[in-house]
Design a protein around this motif. Structure first.
Motif, PDB file in Angstrom:
ATOM      1  N   ILE A   1       0.851  -1.185   0.000  1.00  0.00           N
ATOM      2  CA  ILE A   1       0.000   0.000   0.000  1.00  0.00           C
ATOM      3  C   ILE A   1       0.886   1.233   0.000  1.00  0.00           C
ATOM      4  N   LEU A   2       0.486   2.226  -0.772  1.00  0.00           N
ATOM      5  CA  LEU A   2       1.246   3.461  -0.886  1.00  0.00           C
ATOM      6  C   LEU A   2       0.395   4.620  -0.375  1.00  0.00           C
ATOM      7  N   HIS A   3       0.973   5.442   0.513  1.00  0.00           N
ATOM      8  CA  HIS A   3       0.330   6.678   0.939  1.00  0.00           C
ATOM      9  C   HIS A   3       0.855   7.808   0.063  1.00  0.00           C
ATOM     10  N   VAL A   4      -0.060   8.525  -0.578  1.00  0.00           N
ATOM     11  CA  VAL A   4       0.300   9.655  -1.436  1.00  0.00           C
ATOM     12  C   VAL A   4      -0.435  10.876  -0.904  1.00  0.00           C
ATOM     13  N   SER A   5       0.322  11.884  -0.468  1.00  0.00           N
ATOM     14  CA  SER A   5      -0.302  13.019   0.214  1.00  0.00           C
ATOM     15  C   SER A   5       0.199  14.337  -0.346  1.00  0.00           C
ATOM     16  N   GLY A   6      -0.653  15.357  -0.173  1.00  0.00           N
ATOM     17  CA  GLY A   6      -0.281  16.700  -0.584  1.00  0.00           C
ATOM     18  C   GLY A   6      -1.092  17.738   0.154  1.00  0.00           C
ATOM     19  N   ALA A   7      -0.511  18.917   0.360  1.00  0.00           N
ATOM     20  CA  ALA A   7      -1.200  19.987   1.072  1.00  0.00           C
ATOM     21  C   ALA A   7      -2.174  20.731   0.161  1.00  0.00           C
ATOM     22  N   ASP A   8      -1.982  20.655  -1.153  1.00  0.00           N
ATOM     23  CA  ASP A   8      -2.862  21.291  -2.148  1.00  0.00           C
ATOM     24  C   ASP A   8      -3.685  20.196  -2.816  1.00  0.00           C
ATOM     25  N   ARG A   9      -4.958  20.097  -2.439  1.00  0.00           N
ATOM     26  CA  ARG A   9      -5.782  18.984  -2.913  1.00  0.00           C
ATOM     27  C   ARG A   9      -5.903  18.965  -4.435  1.00  0.00           C
ATOM     28  N   GLU A  10      -6.166  20.104  -5.048  1.00  0.00           N
ATOM     29  CA  GLU A  10      -6.349  20.140  -6.503  1.00  0.00           C
ATOM     30  C   GLU A  10      -5.076  19.730  -7.232  1.00  0.00           C
ATOM     31  N   ALA A  11      -3.941  20.213  -6.749  1.00  0.00           N
ATOM     32  CA  ALA A  11      -2.675  19.849  -7.377  1.00  0.00           C
ATOM     33  C   ALA A  11      -2.401  18.361  -7.199  1.00  0.00           C
ATOM     34  N   LEU A  12      -2.748  17.815  -6.031  1.00  0.00           N
ATOM     35  CA  LEU A  12      -2.555  16.383  -5.791  1.00  0.00           C
ATOM     36  C   LEU A  12      -3.417  15.556  -6.738  1.00  0.00           C
ATOM     37  N   VAL A  13      -4.686  15.962  -6.909  1.00  0.00           N
ATOM     38  CA  VAL A  13      -5.596  15.235  -7.797  1.00  0.00           C
ATOM     39  C   VAL A  13      -5.057  15.231  -9.228  1.00  0.00           C
ATOM     40  N   ARG A  14      -4.534  16.373  -9.678  1.00  0.00           N
ATOM     41  CA  ARG A  14      -3.969  16.443 -11.031  1.00  0.00           C
ATOM     42  C   ARG A  14      -2.737  15.548 -11.157  1.00  0.00           C
ATOM     43  N   ALA A  15      -1.929  15.496 -10.105  1.00  0.00           N
ATOM     44  CA  ALA A  15      -0.694  14.713 -10.156  1.00  0.00           C
ATOM     45  C   ALA A  15      -0.964  13.217 -10.281  1.00  0.00           C
ATOM     46  N   ILE A  16      -2.017  12.735  -9.618  1.00  0.00           N
ATOM     47  CA  ILE A  16      -2.274  11.291  -9.636  1.00  0.00           C
ATOM     48  C   ILE A  16      -3.246  10.867 -10.734  1.00  0.00           C
ATOM     49  N   ALA A  17      -3.860  11.862 -11.412  1.00  0.00           N
ATOM     50  CA  ALA A  17      -4.880  11.556 -12.424  1.00  0.00           C
ATOM     51  C   ALA A  17      -4.410  10.554 -13.482  1.00  0.00           C
ATOM     52  N   PRO A  18      -3.187  10.663 -14.020  1.00  0.00           N
ATOM     53  CA  PRO A  18      -2.764   9.715 -15.067  1.00  0.00           C
ATOM     54  C   PRO A  18      -2.711   8.259 -14.606  1.00  0.00           C
ATOM     55  N   TYR A  19      -2.710   8.035 -13.289  1.00  0.00           N
ATOM     56  CA  TYR A  19      -2.554   6.669 -12.775  1.00  0.00           C
ATOM     57  C   TYR A  19      -3.865   6.098 -12.217  1.00  0.00           C
ATOM     58  N   ARG A  20      -4.924   6.923 -12.192  1.00  0.00           N
ATOM     59  CA  ARG A  20      -6.162   6.494 -11.553  1.00  0.00           C
ATOM     60  C   ARG A  20      -6.886   5.383 -12.318  1.00  0.00           C
ATOM     61  N   ASN A  21      -6.659   5.301 -13.613  1.00  0.00           N
ATOM     62  CA  ASN A  21      -7.388   4.317 -14.428  1.00  0.00           C
ATOM     63  C   ASN A  21      -6.599   3.037 -14.690  1.00  0.00           C
ATOM     64  N   GLU A  22      -5.415   2.918 -14.086  1.00  0.00           N
ATOM     65  CA  GLU A  22      -4.650   1.692 -14.274  1.00  0.00           C
ATOM     66  C   GLU A  22      -5.343   0.543 -13.540  1.00  0.00           C
ATOM     67  N   THR A  23      -5.635  -0.518 -14.256  1.00  0.00           N
ATOM     68  CA  THR A  23      -6.449  -1.611 -13.704  1.00  0.00           C
ATOM     69  C   THR A  23      -5.758  -2.358 -12.567  1.00  0.00           C
ATOM     70  N   ASP A  24      -4.453  -2.304 -12.512  1.00  0.00           N
ATOM     71  CA  ASP A  24      -3.728  -3.015 -11.458  1.00  0.00           C
ATOM     72  C   ASP A  24      -3.590  -2.202 -10.165  1.00  0.00           C
ATOM     73  N   LEU A  25      -4.131  -0.984 -10.168  1.00  0.00           N
ATOM     74  CA  LEU A  25      -4.039  -0.118  -9.004  1.00  0.00           C
ATOM     75  C   LEU A  25      -5.435   0.190  -8.466  1.00  0.00           C
ATOM     76  N   VAL A  26      -5.576   0.142  -7.157  1.00  0.00           N
ATOM     77  CA  VAL A  26      -6.847   0.466  -6.510  1.00  0.00           C
ATOM     78  C   VAL A  26      -6.638   1.698  -5.631  1.00  0.00           C
ATOM     79  N   TRP A  27      -7.304   2.796  -6.006  1.00  0.00           N
ATOM     80  CA  TRP A  27      -7.133   4.059  -5.317  1.00  0.00           C
ATOM     81  C   TRP A  27      -8.286   4.325  -4.348  1.00  0.00           C
ATOM     82  N   ARG A  28      -7.965   5.012  -3.241  1.00  0.00           N
ATOM     83  CA  ARG A  28      -9.000   5.396  -2.294  1.00  0.00           C
ATOM     84  C   ARG A  28      -8.595   6.688  -1.592  1.00  0.00           C
ATOM     85  N   GLU A  29      -9.515   7.652  -1.575  1.00  0.00           N
ATOM     86  CA  GLU A  29      -9.255   8.860  -0.798  1.00  0.00           C
ATOM     87  C   GLU A  29      -9.380   8.477   0.670  1.00  0.00           C
ATOM     88  N   ASP A  30      -8.391   8.840   1.460  1.00  0.00           N
ATOM     89  CA  ASP A  30      -8.322   8.352   2.826  1.00  0.00           C
ATOM     90  C   ASP A  30      -7.994   9.496   3.782  1.00  0.00           C
TER      91      ASP A  30
END
Length: 318
Positions: free
Chosen positions: A269-298
């Motif tokens: 499990i990987l924790h990915v965090s950022g103080a700027d929510r919008e910038a964080l969402v943009r940064a991880i967007a390219p990886y959100r649709n990869e079928t081998d990865l399961v993302w969850r806002e936590d």
């Protein structure tokens, strides 16, 4: 009639402002304000060299600040430190009792130092309170880390202090002994004893009533664990994968991307965090649709928050 200076008019055991201390031209504690209530367990967190131990000693009159003022146990920390010391118990990180004496002999020695009345009763009371009865005649040097810890705590509370200082008390102690130690600390606090404790363990921090985070002598955050997390504004996503290789690859890809402040692996499990929510969402967007990865806002953890604070804290020792 005006109350004597040593009587507390409020529930604040510690009330200080602007504490500053330098050694060899470096500010080890930098303009710290703090209030601690009676019966509170107050945790000090921060990296090595952050000023935790020095701050605790300043709060209790064990060191004199270069500037700042306040009270501890109703006494002025600048002018009445000898009175403060008599009402404080101090447990150091390193075991400092005599290893060639038994538990009972060590406690008797401490009782003599404090010139306690009814010394034998005080010793036996401490042995019983810390559940040391079955080992009372065992040499301290043959005790495990957890039992040495109990003995050290017993020696600190024999004179019935009003304030207890614990400097990383559970370093090198197994998880079971750590949990039992904290049960004892909460029992003491329930009886009105105030506790200041420095620790590196996040689970211990969460067992404190309030915490503060120090970095390079500066107080960066304080409050309950929940308040400190909320105040950080940190946003966290957790992502799991079917293999460790995928997690390592994702960690490498995300590290350094704009909007990503923390990338921390925990097994698969990987924790990915950022103080700027919008910038964080943009940064991880390219990886959100990869079928081998399961993302969850936590929810961010206390460790996530402190890593972020440490990352942005200016290092005044360089």
């Amino acid at each position: 009639m005006t109350a004597p200076a040593h009587q507390l008019d409020t529930d604040l055991v510690i009330d200080v402002e602007g504490l500053t201390k330098s050694f060899a031209g470096k500010k080890v504690v930098d303009n710290v304000d703090m209030q601690v209530a009676r019966g509170e367990i107050y945790g000090f967190l921060g990296p090595n060299g952050s000023g935790k131990t020095t701050t605790i000693r300043l709060l209790c009159g064990l060191l004199t600040p270069d500037s700042g003022h306040g009270t501890c146990l109703g006494y002025n920390i600048l002018t009445e430190s000898p009175r403060i010391k008599r009402e404080v118990g101090y447990m150091t990180q390193r075991f400092s009792l005599y290893e060639d004496l038994s538990i009972r002999e060590n406690l008797d020695f401490i009782a003599r130092i404090y010139q306690l009345d009814h010394r034998g009763e005080a010793v036996e009371g401490a042995i019983e309170k810390l559940k040391l009865t079955g080992r009372a005649d065992q040499l301290a040097g043959t005790l495990s880390g957890g039992w040495k810890q109990r003995l050290a705590l017993a020696s600190c509370i024999m004179h019935k202090p009003k304030l207890l200082l614990l400097d990383e008390p559970t370093a090198g102690v197994d998880p079971k002994a750590r949990r039992e130690f904290w049960d004892e600390i909460h029992e003491l606090a329930d009886g009105g004893l105030t506790v200041l404790v420095s620790t590196h363990y996040m689970d211990e921090a969460e067992r404190c009533h309030k915490i503060c985070y120090l970095a390079y002598g500066r107080l960066l955050a304080r409050g309950t664990a929940e308040e400190v997390i909320a105040q950080s504004g940190l946003k966290t996503y957790t992502v799991s994968a079917s293999s460790q290789k995928l997690i390592h690859r994702l960690a490498r890809d995300l590290a350094g991307r704009h909007g990503v402040d923390i990338v921390a692996p925990f097994g698969t499990i990987l924790h990915v965090s950022g103080a700027d929510r919008e910038a964080l969402v943009r940064a991880i967007a390219p990886y959100r649709n990869e079928t081998d990865l399961v993302w969850r806002e936590d929810e961010p953890t206390l460790e996530d928050v402190f890593i972020l604070m440490m990352k942005h804290a200016p290092d005044n020792y360089q």
